[in-house]
Design a protein around this motif. Structure first.
Motif, short mmCIF file in Angstrom:
data_model
loop_
_atom_site.label_atom_id
_atom_site.label_comp_id
_atom_site.label_asym_id
_atom_site.label_seq_id
_atom_site.Cartn_x
_atom_site.Cartn_y
_atom_site.Cartn_z
N ILE A 123 2.43 -0.59 -6.07
CA ILE A 123 1.73 0.61 -5.63
C ILE A 123 2.25 0.99 -4.24
CG2 ILE A 123 -0.50 1.60 -5.00
CD1 ILE A 123 -1.77 -0.17 -7.11
N LEU A 124 2.58 2.27 -4.08
CA LEU A 124 3.13 2.74 -2.82
C LEU A 124 2.03 3.15 -1.84
CD1 LEU A 124 6.14 5.04 -3.78
CD2 LEU A 124 6.23 2.77 -2.73
N GLU A 125 2.28 2.89 -0.58
CA GLU A 125 1.43 3.43 0.47
C GLU A 125 1.72 4.93 0.59
OE1 GLU A 125 1.49 1.25 4.21
OE2 GLU A 125 2.43 -0.42 3.16
N PRO A 126 0.72 5.73 0.92
CA PRO A 126 0.91 7.19 1.00
C PRO A 126 2.09 7.61 1.88
CG PRO A 126 -1.41 6.66 1.12
CD PRO A 126 -0.68 5.33 1.16
N LYS A 127 2.36 6.88 2.95
CA LYS A 127 3.44 7.28 3.87
C LYS A 127 4.83 7.17 3.25
CE LYS A 127 3.78 2.68 6.03
NZ LYS A 127 3.66 1.93 7.31
N HIS A 128 4.96 6.43 2.13
CA HIS A 128 6.27 6.24 1.50
C HIS A 128 6.52 7.17 0.31
CE1 HIS A 128 7.02 2.86 4.02
NE2 HIS A 128 6.13 2.07 3.46
N ILE A 129 5.50 7.91 -0.10
CA ILE A 129 5.61 8.68 -1.34
C ILE A 129 6.70 9.75 -1.28
CG2 ILE A 129 4.37 10.28 -2.86
CD1 ILE A 129 1.82 8.64 -2.21
N ASP A 130 6.86 10.38 -0.11
CA ASP A 130 7.82 11.48 0.01
C ASP A 130 9.23 11.03 0.38
OD1 ASP A 130 6.07 13.68 -0.53
OD2 ASP A 130 5.15 13.36 1.43
N ASP A 131 9.43 9.74 0.55
CA ASP A 131 10.73 9.22 0.98
C ASP A 131 11.69 9.16 -0.20
OD1 ASP A 131 12.91 7.82 1.94
OD2 ASP A 131 11.73 6.26 2.95
N PRO A 132 12.79 9.93 -0.20
CA PRO A 132 13.73 9.92 -1.33
C PRO A 132 14.51 8.62 -1.46
CG PRO A 132 14.59 11.26 0.45
CD PRO A 132 13.19 10.90 0.84
N ASN A 133 14.49 7.80 -0.41
CA ASN A 133 15.16 6.50 -0.50
C ASN A 133 14.31 5.47 -1.24
OD1 ASN A 133 17.59 7.10 0.97
ND2 ASN A 133 16.34 7.18 2.81
N ILE A 134 13.05 5.80 -1.47
CA ILE A 134 12.16 4.92 -2.23
C ILE A 134 11.98 5.53 -3.61
CG2 ILE A 134 9.83 3.97 -2.42
CD1 ILE A 134 9.74 3.86 0.62
N VAL A 135 12.43 4.82 -4.62
CA VAL A 135 12.42 5.33 -5.99
C VAL A 135 11.03 5.17 -6.60
CG1 VAL A 135 13.40 5.07 -8.31
CG2 VAL A 135 14.87 4.84 -6.28
N LYS A 136 10.54 6.26 -7.18
CA LYS A 136 9.25 6.24 -7.84
C LYS A 136 9.44 6.06 -9.36
CE LYS A 136 9.30 8.78 -4.78
NZ LYS A 136 10.04 8.77 -3.47
N VAL A 137 8.43 5.47 -10.00
CA VAL A 137 8.48 5.29 -11.45
C VAL A 137 7.14 5.65 -12.05
CG1 VAL A 137 7.91 2.82 -11.21
CG2 VAL A 137 8.95 3.65 -13.33
#
Length: 240
Positions: A123-137
């Motif tokens: 689960i991502l912290e809100p501050k990381h959600i918009d970071d394109p270097n962090i891949v979401k699934v």
């Protein structure tokens, strides 16, 4: 068996796998960390990295410079090592020097259930959600991957409900058997054959594009994949 694909060239962070982390090159620290769980082999594409691994007594093999992805590099290493078709292979990116032992073990246990391919998410912290270097699934009800993206997925149309949405971040670790790894790498991978992979620059999208299932293990982790010099700066402040 844990295989660590180690490509020396890197667009966003040149030669990042050699970056110093408390006196050790990143690829060495990643290998030593992973060795707490299983036998390790670094699949490198440069003689200098091969020599570096030998200096630190880390098993390594030299692979082609022309692989499109780390998974393809792992497949060549598996052939060089003559691994049995049923051998479980865990692919850990060379830029994951702080991946917790429990995360690796959880994926190994999932792979022992006979899934075709596996990976991990947290689960991502809100501050990381918009970071394109962090891949979401995005996951389905069976905790299988629906899609991976550098964009914010799922997109919450009703902004007032965004606090209730769980965003999952993908960790740079994969599992397969030697057989399923070979099957993955036999899938067409050209720009027109696997377009999503090329658009997002995410190799796992090749499997989804061809209808393969990726079982996801939900884990707790503070690990950070080091993609940029900024990531390295953060890691040195928080992990070393």
């Amino acid at each position: 068996m844990i295989i660590i694909p180690a490509r020396l060239a890197s667009t966003r962070f040149p030669q990042k796998i050699l970056a110093d982390i408390n006196g050790l090159p990143m690829v060495v620290r990643t290998a030593q960390n992973a060795a707490q769980n299983d036998d390790v082999c670094v699949a490198c594409d440069d003689e200098s990295v091969l020599s570096l691994c030998k200096r630190y007594k880390i098993p390594a093999v030299l692979t082609s410079k022309h692989h499109q992805s780390g998974t393809d590099r792992c497949n060549e290493a598996a052939k060089i090592l003559s691994l049995a078709p049923s051998e479980i292979i865990i692919n850990i990116q060379a830029d994951e020097p702080f991946l917790e032992s429990g995360v690796i073990k959880a994926l190994q246990e999932k792979m022992a259930q006979g899934v075709w391919m596996g990976s991990c998410a947290k689960i991502l912290e809100p501050k990381h959600i918009d970071d394109p270097n962090i891949v979401k699934v995005v996951l389905n009800k069976n905790n299988e991957a629906v899609y991976f993206s550098r964009s914010v997925i799922p997109y919450c149309r009703d902004k007032e409900g965004v606090e209730s949405v769980k965003y999952y971040g993908h960790l740079g670790v994969y599992g397969y058997s030697t057989k399923s790894l070979g099957e993955f790498c036999s899938l067409p991978a050209g720009v027109l054959d696997s377009p999503l992979e090329h658009i997002e620059k995410l190799e796992q999208l090749r499997a989804l594009y061809y209808g393969k299932k990726i079982a996801m293990v939900l884990v707790q982790s503070t690990s950070l994949g080091i993609d940029t010099p900024k990531d390295l700066e953060y890691a040195l402040q928080h992990f070393v």
